[in-house]
Scaffold this active site. Structure first.
Site, PDB file in Angstrom:
ATOM      1  N   GLU A  66       0.981  -1.082   0.008  1.00  0.00           N
ATOM      2  CA  GLU A  66      -0.154   0.150  -0.021  1.00  0.00           C
ATOM      3  C   GLU A  66       0.763   1.391   0.056  1.00  0.00           C
ATOM      4  OE1 GLU A  66      -1.153   0.522   3.845  1.00  0.00           O
ATOM      5  OE2 GLU A  66      -2.083   2.477   3.574  1.00  0.00           O
ATOM      6  N   ASP A 101       0.050  -1.389   6.833  1.00  0.00           N
ATOM      7  CA  ASP A 101       0.276  -0.742   7.975  1.00  0.00           C
ATOM      8  C   ASP A 101      -0.249  -1.288   8.917  1.00  0.00           C
ATOM      9  OD1 ASP A 101       2.118   1.208   6.882  1.00  0.00           O
ATOM     10  OD2 ASP A 101       0.643   2.651   6.553  1.00  0.00           O
ATOM     11  N   ASP A 145      -1.602  -0.225  11.152  1.00  0.00           N
ATOM     12  CA  ASP A 145      -2.899   0.603  11.883  1.00  0.00           C
ATOM     13  C   ASP A 145      -4.442   0.290  11.419  1.00  0.00           C
ATOM     14  OD1 ASP A 145      -2.987   1.502   9.589  1.00  0.00           O
ATOM     15  OD2 ASP A 145      -2.050   3.473  10.131  1.00  0.00           O
ATOM     16  N   ASP A 160      -6.305   1.592   9.166  1.00  0.00           N
ATOM     17  CA  ASP A 160      -6.323   1.939   7.744  1.00  0.00           C
ATOM     18  C   ASP A 160      -5.699   0.693   7.053  1.00  0.00           C
ATOM     19  OD1 ASP A 160      -7.633   4.473   7.839  1.00  0.00           O
ATOM     20  OD2 ASP A 160      -5.877   5.481   7.386  1.00  0.00           O
TER      21      ASP A 160
END
Ligand code: TSJ
Length: 643
Positions: A432, A505, A507, A509
């Site tokens: 990403e 990531d 997190d 998102d």
């Protein structure tokens, strides 16, 4: 080894009927042979193995309630109100039937008429295997006014079968066991995993009540699974976050002497079909005779009805089965005395008579439903017609696309391919963001690692037709890079990389992106997941530096432990960097922490429980917001990987 088939006489249970095979040492030596795996999955399997005994007792008509408790120390307690395990003496072994069942491999009674012994099915290894793999176990049988008890450790008898009390008119069986940490990699039970299977059991066996309690930790839990409507309620449950296109759940059953068929279904506005098939309570993931019978019958009935009702004109071609099943949620459950399980994972029902039976019952019952409910039949046929047109459009789109981007000779421009040509040795990282993509390209092993950076949002395929999906550039790039096509033309043998690694990531998102990709794979290329080709990379959360020494940690727990260890060693004031995203790492760091096969951790994506995975994706990706918010709050970022 005596293994003759012994049937019971005068409906009485005799200790003689127990088949005697061998002792328990082999089970501890090679646990994998008996329960498949010593991972968390094998651990949970022990519970199902025990509960199956109570479910058998319920199916034989003698038990209503099954109570499962996860105790504070992760031991398990199962209690039922059946007849209580027999304790009469085995004439040759001079041991109680109860002791033989608990200590001899493959020992089990036959239930004879009136019941389907589910524990003879997929694994069905029996209580003795659980005993062998438990550091401690005890069994109590309440029968004839007395409580009989025996205790064991790692399959060895600690006490004789003794009368330890009186129980009046009460009957039943009560078992506790604590899985052996010497055997299992993981000995902590997951409430969700147990809940999912026990709830499924309750849906599949209407009327039985299963209670699951969790006595651990600060948050004690108790759930009751009890469905008088059986699989009809299962369909309702599966569709709770979907939008049905007709009000009734179609339900029918046929109960013959040694064969049962039970079916429930309802169409929704979804683009995928969700048919779950079972034989003797075992999820027949690979399908088989019952499923074939069901599909054939639906195709014929809906076509016949559509013609009769003039919803399909004479000149129109027949509707395709795939179009008819779009948006269908169905449960097909059969029970039979001698199930034949075939296929790679022994989850394909082979009994050919089940095909004809399910086919004839479905033809009759579904036709009757459509004819009696024309207002509900209409949206069903219209949905199939729309699906047919959309499929035509998608086919045309594919034909155009194939000449361009889907052609495997023209790989996507963004792909930095590896030089290795053997798919078994090649991996592709789906990354990403551009900056992470750049570092990954720079840091990778060019021989075996390909990088496909993704720019922009990934389409939520849960809410889009195949036509729209094929118009998305990101999705087109992935399809082309993988090389195995899409839809009916999908060919897993053409897969260009045997590891597809999602790198996003750590997190929220990142979790979202991972979920979108997994939804795409699960819905449109499930063979990728089934084949074990899909992985998630695990980037570090922290970098800790003291002088020249550098450590990376991947979880908060690991970080706490490292800091504690460093403090003990007197290494104070470590420099701590928290990684907010992959983009913060340079090429070398990314290679060392996340990509280097020698040091990285990959999480393989598996789907044990398709029904649950379907619900998770519907919840996470579908239209209705409140259940999604609730789900995300409850499961945080781990949910997506814990299918
Ligand atoms: F085996 C076990 F320990 F795993 C176990 C067995 C665990 C639990 C929770 C329940 C049971 C169990 C067994 N519940 N009910 C029964 N029933 C019998 O074993 C039984 C009872 C009566 C007769 C009979 O013919 O009179 C036959 C059987 C097999």
């Amino acid at each position: 080894m005596a293994s003759e088939d012994i049937t019971r006489k005068n409906g009485e249970y005799n200790a003689e009927q127990i088949q005697v095979l061998e002792g328990l040492e082999p089970v501890r030596k090679r646990p994998g042979m008996y329960i498949g795996t010593t991972s968390s999955r094998g651990l949970h399997h022990l519970v199902y193995e025990i509960v199956d005994n109570s479910v058998d007792e319920a199916l034989a008509g003698y038990c209503k309630n099954i109570h499962v408790v996860i105790k504070e120390d992760d031991s398990i307690e199962v209690t039922d109100d059946g007849r209580g395990m027999p304790v009469d003496e085995h004439p040759k072994m001079h041991k109680s039937a109860l002791e033989v069942i608990m200590t001899v491999l493959h020992a089990g009674g036959k239930f004879g008429e009136g019941g389907y012994k589910v524990s003879g099915g997929l694994h069905g290894v029996g209580a003795s295997v659980v005993n062998a793999l438990s550091e401690s176990m005890s069994v109590e049988s309440m029968r004839d006014g007395k409580i009989y008890r025996q205790e064991y450790s790692r399959g060895k008898v600690l006490t004789p079968v003794m009368v330890v009390g009186e129980c009046g008119r009460k009957t039943g069986t009560h078992v506790t066991f604590k899985p052996d940490p010497e055997i299992f990699d993981e000995t902590v039970f997951s409430f969700d995993t147990l809940e999912s299977r026990l709830r499924e059991m309750a849906f599949l066996n209407k009327g039985i009540k299963i209670i699951l309690e969790d006595e651990r930790g600060p948050k004690k839990k108790k759930e009751v699974y009890h469905y008088e409507g059986g699989i009809k309620e299962y369909v309702e449950f599966q569709n709770k976050n979907k939008t049905p296109i007709h009000p009734s759940i179609i339900y029918y059953e046929s109960i013959k002497k040694d064969k049962e068929v039970e079916i429930a279904m309802q169409w929704t506005d979804a683009y995928t079909e969700n048919i779950f098939s079972y034989a003797n309570n075992i999820n027949t993931v690979e399908g088989g005779a019952h499923l074939v019978g069901f599909k054939t019958a639906i195709t014929k009935v809906v076509n016949d009805y559509a013609r009769k009702a003039k919803l399909l004109k004479e000149k129109d071609p027949d509707l395709d089965g795939n179009d008819i099943r779009e948006g269908l949620t169905a449960i097909v459950s059969v029970k039979l005395t001698e199930p034949q399980f075939e296929g790679q994972t022994k989850t394909k029902l082979g009994n050919a008579d089940m095909r004809t039976l399910v086919d004839s019952v479905t033809k009759e019952e579904l036709m009757a439903f459509l004819e009696e409910n024309p207002a509900q039949a209409k949206p069903i046929v219209e949905k199939a017609l729309r699906a047919f047109r959309a499929r035509e459009a998608a086919r045309k789109a594919r034909d155009t696309v194939r000449k361009g981007a889907l052609e495997s000779s023209s790989l996507p421009g963004k792909l930095a391919d590896c030089s290795e040509k053997d798919p078994a040795l090649s991996e592709i990282f789906i990354v990403e963001g551009d900056s992470a993509g750049g570092s990954a390209k720079e840091g990778r092993d060019r021989k075996t690692q390909a990088i496909l950076p993704l720019r922009g949002k990934i389409l939520n395929v849960e809410k889009a037709s195949q036509h729209k999906m094929l118009a998305s550039d990101t999705i087109k790039d992935m399809i082309t890079a993988f090389g195995c096509g899409i839809g009916e033309k999908f060919d897993i043998n053409k897969l260009r990389y045997h590891k597809i690694i999602i790198m996003s990531d750590a997190d929220v998102d990142g979790a979202h992106i991972r979920t979108l990709m997994l939804t795409l794979f699960f819905r449109h290329m499930p063979q990728l997941i089934e084949g074990g080709y899909v992985y998630a990379a695990q980037p570090p959360l922290f970098r800790v530096r003291v002088g020249k020494d550098i450590w990376y940690t991947y979880t908060d727990k690991e970080q706490e432990k490292l800091l504690a260890d460093l403090a003990k060693q007197g290494k104070t004031k470590p420099e701590i960097q928290r990684y907010k995203g992959l983009g913060e790492m340079d090429a070398t760091q990314l290679w060392e922490t996340t990509m280097d096969p020698k040091h990285r951790t990959l999480i393989q994506i598996t789907i044990d429980d398709v029904a649950r995975a379907d619900q998770i994706f519907t919840t996470l990706m579908g239209d209705s917001v409140p259940p999604r918010r609730k789900f995300i709050e409850e499961n945080a970022q781990y949910a997506v990987l814990d299918l």
